[in-house]
Design a protein around this motif. Structure first.
Motif, PDB file in Angstrom:
ATOM      1  N   LEU A 198      14.535   5.204   4.276  1.00  0.00           N
ATOM      2  CA  LEU A 198      12.855   5.256   4.750  1.00  0.00           C
ATOM      3  C   LEU A 198      12.696   4.259   3.358  1.00  0.00           C
ATOM      4  O   LEU A 198      12.266   4.739   1.891  1.00  0.00           O
ATOM      5  N   LYS A 199      12.129   3.308   3.444  1.00  0.00           N
ATOM      6  CA  LYS A 199      11.233   2.037   2.191  1.00  0.00           C
ATOM      7  C   LYS A 199       9.206   2.080   3.081  1.00  0.00           C
ATOM      8  O   LYS A 199       9.270   1.587   3.629  1.00  0.00           O
ATOM      9  N   TRP A 200       8.974   2.149   2.899  1.00  0.00           N
ATOM     10  CA  TRP A 200       7.632   1.638   1.922  1.00  0.00           C
ATOM     11  C   TRP A 200       6.462   0.830   1.868  1.00  0.00           C
ATOM     12  O   TRP A 200       7.849   0.079   0.945  1.00  0.00           O
TER      13      TRP A 200
ATOM     14  N   MET B 201       5.812   1.178   5.827  1.00  0.00           N
ATOM     15  CA  MET B 201       6.800   0.945   7.169  1.00  0.00           C
ATOM     16  C   MET B 201       6.085   0.916   8.032  1.00  0.00           C
ATOM     17  O   MET B 201       4.645   1.117   7.984  1.00  0.00           O
TER      18      MET B 201
ATOM     19  N   LEU C 157       2.362   4.520   6.387  1.00  0.00           N
ATOM     20  CA  LEU C 157       2.681   3.531   7.601  1.00  0.00           C
ATOM     21  C   LEU C 157       2.013   3.923   8.412  1.00  0.00           C
ATOM     22  O   LEU C 157       0.515   3.937   8.512  1.00  0.00           O
TER      23      LEU C 157
ATOM     24  N   THR D  79       8.877  -2.157   6.261  1.00  0.00           N
ATOM     25  CA  THR D  79       9.385  -2.240   6.626  1.00  0.00           C
ATOM     26  C   THR D  79       9.657  -1.944   8.223  1.00  0.00           C
ATOM     27  O   THR D  79       8.721  -0.897   8.487  1.00  0.00           O
TER      28      THR D  79
ATOM     29  N   ARG E  13      10.287  -0.401  12.249  1.00  0.00           N
ATOM     30  CA  ARG E  13      11.080   0.331  12.874  1.00  0.00           C
ATOM     31  C   ARG E  13      10.827  -0.035  14.653  1.00  0.00           C
ATOM     32  O   ARG E  13       9.607   0.983  14.307  1.00  0.00           O
TER      33      ARG E  13
END
Length: 268
Positions: free
Chosen positions: A99-101, A103, A187, A221, A223
């Motif tokens: 998990l990279k922020w 995101m 996020l 990032t 997802r």
């Protein structure tokens, strides 16, 4: 008053139909003292296909079992059962994402699979971990879709970016990205309209949304999670292939597994 069940206890209970379906078919064949022969392999193949694993995936698992039986010199069905469990678990193993922020989570899938509800659960989960979240209501097609997401934003106490029904979804995503950058949110979760994977114009729209995210938020990032209804069966594979081409999916959420006796699609 009974104690509330924990998450894993509820998950195990919800998957009981899938577990019992496979067990019912394999119980007789996998008695501990039954010898390993072609009849056993046929019974296992039937069980895996009935669980909705699909012929190709079941054949792959069976081929690995044959090799294990040969190399480890297994003799009984009980030993084969243990080996098959390890093989199936191994087929489910995927690399754990880092998990990279910041995101962006882009939720995609066909109609009615549970994308918006899943977003609510993710928002509550990450909110509980102390992350700052913004929701983006890019489903401007379904009536009251933004209203439904609004309820989840209130439950998770996080802001929401939404436009009027019928607005350009890519425009909503653009505004969502700008809000996430301005507020330095950890996020951004984007809800999208359900779309059939074989409708080119809708898949083109999905590609446009993905281009907006990549262009406007390169530091994030991304997802892209495909939400699949567990009752869909092998058609879920076609959905995965189509959405991978349009949106570059790198994760799958399997919903409604507690409502089906066929959970083998998760392995496929």
């Amino acid at each position: 008053m009974s104690e509330k069940k924990g998450f894993f206890a509820r998950l195990r209970q919800g998957m009981s139909k899938s577990r019992e379906q496979i067990a019912a078919v394999t119980e007789d064949a996998l008695q501990a003292d039954v010898p390993i022969d072609e009849d056993l392999y046929d019974a296992l193949l039937d069980a895996m296909i009935l669980s909705d694993m699909g012929a190709a995936c079941a054949e792959e698992a069976l081929e690995k079992l044959r090799e294990t039986v040969k190399t480890q010199k297994l003799r009984t069905a009980g030993q084969a059962k243990t080996a098959l469990k390890e093989i199936l678990v191994g087929m489910l193993e995927v690399e754990k994402p880092v998990l990279k922020w910041p995101m962006v989570i882009l939720m995609v899938g066909v109609n009615g699979v549970g994308k918006t509800t899943t977003i609510g659960k993710l928002a509550l989960r990450f909110q509980g971990l102390g992350r700052t979240i913004i929701l983006c209501a890019a489903d401007t097609f379904r009536a009251a879709a933004a209203d439904q997401l609004q309820v989840w934003s209130e439950r998770a106490r996080c802001p929401i970016v939404r436009h009027k029904e019928g607005a350009d979804p890519a425009g909503v995503v653009f505004d969502g990205v700008q809000a996430a950058k301005a507020q330095k949110a950890d996020l951004l979760i984007v809800d999208t309209a359900g779309r059939l994977h074989n409708k080119k114009n809708l898949m083109d729209e999905m590609e446009k949304i993905r281009r907006v995210i990549d262009r406007e938020y390169p530091e994030a990032t991304v997802r892209c999670l495909l939400v699949v209804d567990a009752t869909t069966g092998q058609n879920g594979l076609q959905q995965a292939r189509a959405f991978r081409e349009a949106a570059g999916i790198n994760g799958i959420v399997l919903t409604k597994l507690d409502g089906t006796a066929k959970g083998g699609i998760v392995i496929s």
